[in-house]
Design an enzyme around this catalytic site. Sequence first.
Site, short mmCIF file in Angstrom:
data_model
loop_
_atom_site.label_atom_id
_atom_site.label_comp_id
_atom_site.label_asym_id
_atom_site.label_seq_id
_atom_site.Cartn_x
_atom_site.Cartn_y
_atom_site.Cartn_z
N ASP A 201 20.98 -19.90 17.37
CA ASP A 201 20.98 -18.91 16.26
C ASP A 201 20.41 -17.60 17.00
O ASP A 201 19.12 -17.73 17.60
CB ASP A 201 20.11 -19.26 15.11
CG ASP A 201 20.40 -18.44 13.97
OD1 ASP A 201 21.54 -18.22 13.42
OD2 ASP A 201 19.25 -18.19 13.43
N GLU A 243 24.95 -17.31 19.84
CA GLU A 243 25.15 -16.32 18.77
C GLU A 243 24.47 -15.16 19.32
O GLU A 243 23.09 -15.03 19.10
CB GLU A 243 24.72 -16.88 17.28
CG GLU A 243 25.14 -15.86 16.35
CD GLU A 243 24.21 -15.15 15.31
OE1 GLU A 243 24.69 -14.88 14.38
OE2 GLU A 243 23.09 -15.78 15.39
#
Length: 574
Positions: A201, A243
């Site tokens: 993330d 990401e």
Amino acid sequence: MINDLWYKNAVIYCLSVGTYEDANGDGVGDFAGLMLRLDYLSGLGVTAIWLMPFQTSPGRDDGYDVSNYYEVDPRYGTLGDFVEFTHAATQRGIRVLIDLVVNHTSDQHAWFKEARRDPKSRFRDWYVWAKTRPPDANKGMVFPGVQKSTWNYDPVARAWYFHRFYEFQPDLNTSNPEVQAEILKIMGFWLQLGVSGFRMDAVPFVIATKGAQVRKPVEQYDMLRPMREFLQWREGDAIILAEANVLPGTDMQYFGLAGERMNMMFNFQANQNLFYALVASDARPLQKALLATKPRPKTAQWGIFLRNHDELDLGRLTEKQRQVVFRAFGPKPAMQLYHRGIRRRLAPMLGGDRRRIELAYSLMFTLPGTPVIRYGDELGMGDDLTLPERQCARTPMQWSEEPHGGFTKNAKPIVPVIDTGVFGYQHVNAAQQRRDPNSMLNWTERIIRMRKEVPEVGWGDFEIVKTPDVAVLAIRYDWRDNSVFFVHNLAATPREVLLSVGLAASRSDVLVNLLSDNHSRPEANGKHRLMLEAYGYRWFRVGGLDYLLVRSDVESDTPTRAVPRRKKSRRNDD
Ligand code: NOJ
């Protein structure tokens, strides 16, 4: 090059345990339920599941606010259930990737509680503090319009803490070696429990310099190398899918020049331009994005996606382009989010137009990289715009016509199932679509099967083939003496194009249509005349169907052709 880099040609399917299938009837999806649906996923053809965060969390950002990295949130089951699940997935040949959310913790994490309470605690320096309000406290919010600042005052600590995301997500001080060691420990823990890697993330923020003095954060790219080394040492075939919504110029920093950092990244550049191209019926911006993201190490791979669990972020388009997409796909303010994106699911965005949905998916499966599908999109599921922010596209999976779409037997599901309108579970559900050969579900299953038979897309080099019409995108992939060719008509009207595949004549004589009977032979000038219906797409194999026999065993600049295998003759000197 190693032949078995599985992620080069995977089919990744992302889902939230909490909204997939509830086995114990408490209204919340769980690992036991997910396990019951593994056969569905295996039938669909997915080869890897990416699980959104399922660790213990107050759930204020759908689990992206972790309060204990080493537990399964009790609502979803136990660590035992998790291991049973990964085992059952592995038995079906499906790998499991999990979210690794280490830019920040929940404010309810014991580390943060301890850090607030005691300035001498070893955890104090695990977070980012300032004695006075930093001058740019109201800058750099990731959720503008909802999030008010990036620094908040904590009366217990009597100091300001930094949070790139919501105020209940204090940033970890990721430059602290102790925090770095803990991140490896978290990775090691889940690897031991059977995962094949992580969707990491918010990577640019993880590696950024943080602090009250930092005016312009600097990415410390080489922080990614030890993570990768650790990962590969503990589990040889595990990967990190980053990401990182960044500009193409920095991609190589994330991958590493020799591929020594992130194995995969989501291609946000292609994603945003793909949506623009769909609206404008103009392939050129997408072509540009594909060329800009072409350079990557041989072992690296792009994750190609249409929609994910967040808003469709259009922040990298020009203002003019963004407005064009807003007008077409998210005209109402309620459909837009954070001044930069659209929060709808794919099917409603495309007006439920099956031809256009197929076109979009056909692109997703044939652009350079590995496709990443979002649960429910294989059915054409819709959204519920009465739910706040990104929740609208996170409603439970619609399994059947039973109450709550068969997601739960409880009267009150954790998130309401869509039960009105054309996207209601009464009309859109897996049970019905399974029985209908022409359903979206069966189309997706077939296209996945075919995608697996064109490994050139994941392994090969691509070339954008010139077309005389800006609405038509043509891409050819070459790999080990095999070539495949994909043509997409982005326009709402039929198009006729005359194009050459771009290979030596002998190799491009026939274009074998992989999805229907209408093959193409070149005209006298060597060009192919293709008639494409509105939003039409074609998947061709270049040359005859003996391609497998001519596929070379190795990659080389001077192709060596594989000789059809015959019985080995005994040599005299044996
Ligand atoms: C990116 C995730 O995709 C998003 O859902 C989340 O809110 C933020 N990171 C913060 O973790």
